[in-house]
Scaffold this active site. Structure first.
Site, PDB file in Angstrom:
ATOM      1  N   ARG A  73       0.934  -1.264   0.088  1.00 56.17           N
ATOM      2  CA  ARG A  73       0.154   0.121   0.022  1.00 56.17           C
ATOM      3  C   ARG A  73       0.684   1.314   0.072  1.00 56.17           C
ATOM      4  O   ARG A  73       0.350   2.236  -0.421  1.00 56.17           O
ATOM      5  CB  ARG A  73      -0.975  -0.177   1.239  1.00 56.17           C
ATOM      6  CG  ARG A  73      -2.039   1.119   1.231  1.00 56.17           C
ATOM      7  CD  ARG A  73      -2.892   0.766   2.399  1.00 56.17           C
ATOM      8  NE  ARG A  73      -4.043   1.885   2.161  1.00 56.17           N
ATOM      9  CZ  ARG A  73      -4.404   2.859   3.150  1.00 56.17           C
ATOM     10  NH1 ARG A  73      -3.364   3.064   4.079  1.00 56.17           N
ATOM     11  NH2 ARG A  73      -5.357   3.756   3.058  1.00 56.17           N
ATOM     12  N   ILE A  99      -7.360   7.521  -0.816  1.00 54.30           N
ATOM     13  CA  ILE A  99      -7.188   6.115  -1.062  1.00 54.30           C
ATOM     14  C   ILE A  99      -8.163   5.556   0.212  1.00 54.30           C
ATOM     15  O   ILE A  99      -7.788   5.963   1.431  1.00 54.30           O
ATOM     16  CB  ILE A  99      -5.924   5.513  -0.802  1.00 54.30           C
ATOM     17  CG1 ILE A  99      -5.651   4.043  -0.717  1.00 54.30           C
ATOM     18  CG2 ILE A  99      -5.074   6.017   0.504  1.00 54.30           C
ATOM     19  CD1 ILE A  99      -4.240   3.483  -1.025  1.00 54.30           C
ATOM     20  N   SER A 100      -9.024   4.262   0.081  1.00 55.53           N
ATOM     21  CA  SER A 100      -9.665   3.936   0.950  1.00 55.53           C
ATOM     22  C   SER A 100      -9.077   3.155   2.345  1.00 55.53           C
ATOM     23  O   SER A 100      -7.701   2.829   2.012  1.00 55.53           O
ATOM     24  CB  SER A 100     -10.765   2.855   0.620  1.00 55.53           C
ATOM     25  OG  SER A 100     -11.690   3.766  -0.330  1.00 55.53           O
ATOM     26  N   LYS A 101      -9.767   3.184   3.549  1.00 56.41           N
ATOM     27  CA  LYS A 101      -9.133   2.551   4.518  1.00 56.41           C
ATOM     28  C   LYS A 101      -8.588   1.060   4.128  1.00 56.41           C
ATOM     29  O   LYS A 101      -9.670   0.264   3.212  1.00 56.41           O
ATOM     30  CB  LYS A 101      -9.992   2.341   5.531  1.00 56.41           C
ATOM     31  CG  LYS A 101     -10.234   4.010   6.294  1.00 56.41           C
ATOM     32  CD  LYS A 101     -11.356   3.759   7.584  1.00 56.41           C
ATOM     33  CE  LYS A 101     -11.379   5.221   8.197  1.00 56.41           C
ATOM     34  NZ  LYS A 101     -12.353   5.040   9.303  1.00 56.41           N
ATOM     35  N   PRO A 102      -7.944   0.254   4.579  1.00 55.55           N
ATOM     36  CA  PRO A 102      -7.395  -0.894   4.375  1.00 55.55           C
ATOM     37  C   PRO A 102      -8.702  -1.964   4.825  1.00 55.55           C
ATOM     38  O   PRO A 102      -9.121  -2.902   3.819  1.00 55.55           O
ATOM     39  CB  PRO A 102      -6.389  -1.490   5.419  1.00 55.55           C
ATOM     40  CG  PRO A 102      -5.498  -0.124   5.258  1.00 55.55           C
ATOM     41  CD  PRO A 102      -6.540   0.774   5.428  1.00 55.55           C
TER      42      PRO A 102
END
Length: 256
Positions: A73, A99-102
């Site tokens: 990431r 960028i979205s949360k994992p």
């Protein structure tokens, strides 16, 4: 099996704007990106800890956990933010996008794998709406046979192409165009996943979803609260489920 459409291709209804695919599978030989300061050779250990947290938080799919542990990431965020790359937080990637949360990426991918068609025959062709920096497309590449990913912002489309090139993902096809129109030439899709939320799911997405396929997207309900929406396409029609609250950038039409 339906033949994959040739590229470049024109998005339906987009008029003057062609859909363009980025050659993510033709980088220079043996690409080695510089290790970011603060992550470096420890990135594998940091990713492993992130995966442990995802599992503790309820992600049970071994395939999803493996994909999350494989994709680096930190290579998809700006250099000033690499030390936060494996925290469970969304991060800015430019042009007002994130960028979205994992855990959100893992959750949505796990939902895709829970579709009837994916349970019986594996995850086939996936359409991603909102490429962003390319991170989720990279994760999906480990889960699906083929990934078509659409981005409406030229700057992010180019950034994703740059970020993905070193990974040599031959099954990922980057397209520049209006995501609300979907990409009819690649349909039907075993799954559709959206990284932006509107007040309603575009009809084009439902039309391009295969029977037995699943659509996962955020949607704003009355009052403006975004919820995670799952739509399964059955032989008898669409079945909709509303899950937990989420927070995504707004879904917009057109290109920029």
């Amino acid at each position: 099996m339906q033949r994959r459409p040739g590229f470049p291709a024109r998005l339906p209804g987009s008029g003057h704007a062609p859909a363009r695919t980025a050659p993510v599978a033709t980088p220079a030989r043996n690409p080695v990106a510089a290790a970011p300061v603060g992550i470096g050779l420890d990135s594998a250990a940091v990713r492993a800890r992130m995966v442990q947290k995802l599992a503790a938080g309820g992600i049970t799919s071994a395939a999803v956990l493996q994909a999350m542990g494989t994709v680096e990431r930190h290579r998809f965020v700006d250099s000033a933010l690499v030390n936060q790359a494996y925290e469970d937080t969304s991060l800015p990637i430019g042009l007002g996008q994130t960028i979205s949360k994992p855990n959100v990426v893992a959750r949505m991918c796990e939902l895709l794998l829970g579709a009837e068609g994916a349970r019986t025959g594996g995850l086939g062709r996936v359409l991603e709406i909102g490429t962003g920096c390319g991170y989720q497309a990279a994760v999906l590449s480990h889960l699906a046979r083929e990934v078509y990913t659409l981005e409406r912002l030229r700057g992010l489309h180019d950034k994703a192409r740059h970020n993905l090139r070193p990974f040599r993902l031959a099954n990922v096809h980057l397209l520049f165009g209006d995501g609300m129109l979907g990409y009819a030439k690649g349909a039907p899709y075993a799954a559709i996943i959206a990284a932006a939320g509107g007040d309603a799911v575009p009809q084009a997405w439902c039309d391009q979803l295969a029977v037995g396929g699943r659509l996962v997207a955020p949607m704003a309900l009355a009052g403006g609260q975004q919820m995670l929406l799952v739509i399964d396409k059955t032989p008898h029609g669409l079945k909709q489920s509303v899950l937990e609250p989420v927070h995504f950038v707004p879904l917009k039409s057109g290109i920029a």
